[in-house]
Design a protein around this motif. Sequence first.
Motif, PDB file in Angstrom:
ATOM      1  N   ILE A  92     -19.509  18.102  -1.262  1.00 23.31           N
ATOM      2  CA  ILE A  92     -18.266  18.870  -1.283  1.00 23.31           C
ATOM      3  C   ILE A  92     -17.513  18.585  -2.578  1.00 23.31           C
ATOM      4  N   PRO A  93     -17.781  19.359  -3.613  1.00 23.90           N
ATOM      5  CA  PRO A  93     -17.104  19.145  -4.893  1.00 23.90           C
ATOM      6  C   PRO A  93     -15.601  19.321  -4.733  1.00 23.90           C
ATOM      7  N   GLY A  94     -14.849  18.462  -5.399  1.00 24.33           N
ATOM      8  CA  GLY A  94     -13.389  18.623  -5.398  1.00 24.33           C
ATOM      9  C   GLY A  94     -12.676  17.922  -4.251  1.00 24.33           C
ATOM     10  N   VAL A  95     -13.424  17.410  -3.268  1.00 23.47           N
ATOM     11  CA  VAL A  95     -12.790  16.638  -2.181  1.00 23.47           C
ATOM     12  C   VAL A  95     -13.242  15.192  -2.328  1.00 23.47           C
ATOM     13  N   TYR A  99     -10.271  10.769   0.531  1.00 25.21           N
ATOM     14  CA  TYR A  99      -9.431  11.705   1.297  1.00 25.21           C
ATOM     15  C   TYR A  99     -10.101  12.059   2.618  1.00 25.21           C
ATOM     16  N   LEU A 100     -11.390  12.391   2.535  1.00 22.64           N
ATOM     17  CA  LEU A 100     -12.098  12.777   3.756  1.00 22.64           C
ATOM     18  C   LEU A 100     -12.136  11.618   4.759  1.00 22.64           C
ATOM     19  N   VAL A 144     -17.108  14.031  -2.310  1.00 22.24           N
ATOM     20  CA  VAL A 144     -17.953  13.740  -1.161  1.00 22.24           C
ATOM     21  C   VAL A 144     -19.414  14.106  -1.457  1.00 22.24           C
TER      22      VAL A 144
ATOM     23  N   MET B 380     -20.248  23.249   4.545  1.00 25.15           N
ATOM     24  CA  MET B 380     -19.146  22.339   4.231  1.00 25.15           C
ATOM     25  C   MET B 380     -18.128  22.310   5.363  1.00 25.15           C
ATOM     26  N   ALA B 401     -10.001  22.536  -2.923  1.00 24.59           N
ATOM     27  CA  ALA B 401     -11.037  21.926  -3.767  1.00 24.59           C
ATOM     28  C   ALA B 401     -11.626  22.937  -4.748  1.00 24.59           C
ATOM     29  N   ALA B 404      -9.233  23.101  -7.454  1.00 26.99           N
ATOM     30  CA  ALA B 404      -9.065  21.813  -8.148  1.00 26.99           C
ATOM     31  C   ALA B 404      -9.970  21.711  -9.365  1.00 26.99           C
ATOM     32  N   GLU B 405     -11.111  22.369  -9.312  1.00 26.44           N
ATOM     33  CA  GLU B 405     -12.025  22.254 -10.442  1.00 26.44           C
ATOM     34  C   GLU B 405     -11.460  22.890 -11.706  1.00 26.44           C
TER      35      GLU B 405
END
Lengths: 259, 437
Positions: A92-95, A99-100, A144, B380, B401, B404-405
């Motif tokens: 999961i890019p960006g998370v 946080y998770l 993640v 996801m 997310a 966010a990139e």
Amino acid sequence: MSLLTIKNLQAAVDGKQILRGIDLDVQPGEVHAIMGPNGSGKSTLAQVLAGREDYQAVSGEVLYQGKDLLALSTEERAREGIFLAFQYPVEIPGVSNVYLLKAAVNAIRKHRGQPELDAVEFLQLVKARMKSMKMGEEFLYRSVNEGFSGGEKKRNEVLQMALLEPRLAILDETDSGLDIDALKIVAEGVNSLRSPERAMIVITHYQRLLEYIVPDYVHVLSRGRIVKSGGRELALELEEKGYAWIEGGKAGAAAGAVR
Amino acid sequence: MNETIERYVAEFRAQATRLPGARLPWLAAAREGAIERFARQGFPTLRDEAWKYTALGPIEKKVFPLAQADLGKVSEVGAWLLEDVPHRLVFVDGRYAPALSRVGALPAPSLADSLAEVLARAPHLAEPYLREAPAAGAFVELNTAFMADGAFVQVGEGVIVEEPIHLLFVSTTAGCVSHPRNLVVAADGAAVTVVEHYVALGGGGYFTNAVTQIAAGRGARVEHYKVQQENVKAFHIATVVARQEAGSRFDSHSLSLGAELARNDIATRFDGTGCETTLNGLYVVAGRQHVDHHTTIDHARPRGTSREFYRGILDDRARAVFTGRIVVHKDAQKTDAGQINHNLLLSRDAEVDTRPQLEIYADDVKCSHGATVGQLDDNMLFYLRTRGLEEGHARDLLTYAFAAEVLERIRIRSLRNRTERLMVERMAEAERLKELV
């Protein structure tokens, strides 16, 4: 009371029936291994228990702590103590991992009526767990599973399991893609979580994992049904004779021994 | 000539002598030429390839009189300030508001001031950039004819201005138009970062028609942020035109969050060898918002490198358009160009048109492009929910997310934090996402 009772569970994916009548009873404290060849329905069983929406139970019943499990949403199952360690943990890019992990721990604590952990308390808890899993702290701040090696992903799954303290853990092919050192670390992590209140379902293709996570029962799944159950010696027998022994027909003389 | 165009021409005739720099013959001629071309060509239509997916009816049907700036209307701009950005020029309805602005000392001969001031005191500084129209197009012509003010930022040879310069444009008057005109000039070896930021006081609709010209000298570095946070009834048309000399670098960031209708034309041209550019963009629209980005990278000279990263998030009945034009001229060998546009649709009724336009006339080049339009990833979502996160929480988290990139590319910390907070505040599960920022 049984922790989990599965009665004649039949399930389909995309209209194609995969599970053709599963019966299983799991008591607290037990470790059940489910073995079977590719396509036998092992992973489908895991996904149905965890609540994947496109995996539909066609008939049968699943009772978890006496309640109708199939009526619960995915997240309700998680909060009630079901944990699925994924065969292919999702990137999961960006998370961020931290946080998770914190969101998950607090969602479950809240459901259990426990106070939510603040950042300091949470970091203390998670860092201690990571140390025992031989994971560096940098894992917390990475996205993640993104760019994790196979072994890192599986360790991350077991770390999550350790933090979420499930009642029923389902480990789907946790050994796949692991070298022997990674396998030992993961198995140690899993074994440290064995307790009289917690049950585990360990899904695996190979006997190898069961040398490290020793099950109380072994079930063999074939074409959507449990065709044989026994103690851990069944896994050794399978290793020796191969799945053809169970699947029958093609296996010739050996098939006769099962029936 | 349709009625709207006639009204603009009539207004120009009435106002021309009162516009800043009216006594400068070269500027008067430029304005005259611009209004004539505007009157001839009118507004673009859907038949115009560059405007194929953006209907201008809402702008064309109304006549927006020039905003008469009342600087006293705005007494407080604290909510929009960037705490780590010390230089700011604030404009109210397009006019410079000295009382709200603060420009610290810049190393001589660098300058950050109101364009109207520069036209009054040292017009020769602006003349090379205003004498000739930087790009064709009705909205640039309209801006040239009516421009009243804007920022003039000039950085002297070899001067590095470390701290960004914040240009804050506050619209306060419903039904009116402002035509901000900004010039950012970095001499050889200079470096400067400018944030061009559009906000509104009040909820009535208005029209912003901005033009920003950027000139990067040899080896210069210009970083340009455009933050569009107009109110949701506003029309926002903006043109950013950069010219790059050899070895220069231009980085552009377009954050488009507000407005009912927003169009951003962002173009750069490599006039020397070995130029670099990165165009970043994020558009987030909902309701019936419409946002259109039209980018052009003109590889006119060899050994240029360009990168483009655009992402969009669309909800409800919102619409987005992305056109990424890359032109590689015949002698622009060793060009390296890459473009990516990803779109996330949160609703069935949202719509996006994305089109890469690569025109390559050289043979020794590396060019790539990719575009996607999709929904949140089911794997996801399932993974997050198996960890106990509610579906809504998981959806908002993945949406965040996705944005966010792009946000990670914002190098001004306060602006990045601010935009992250804005993103989070738009979410239903804002409370649970607070920890992300």
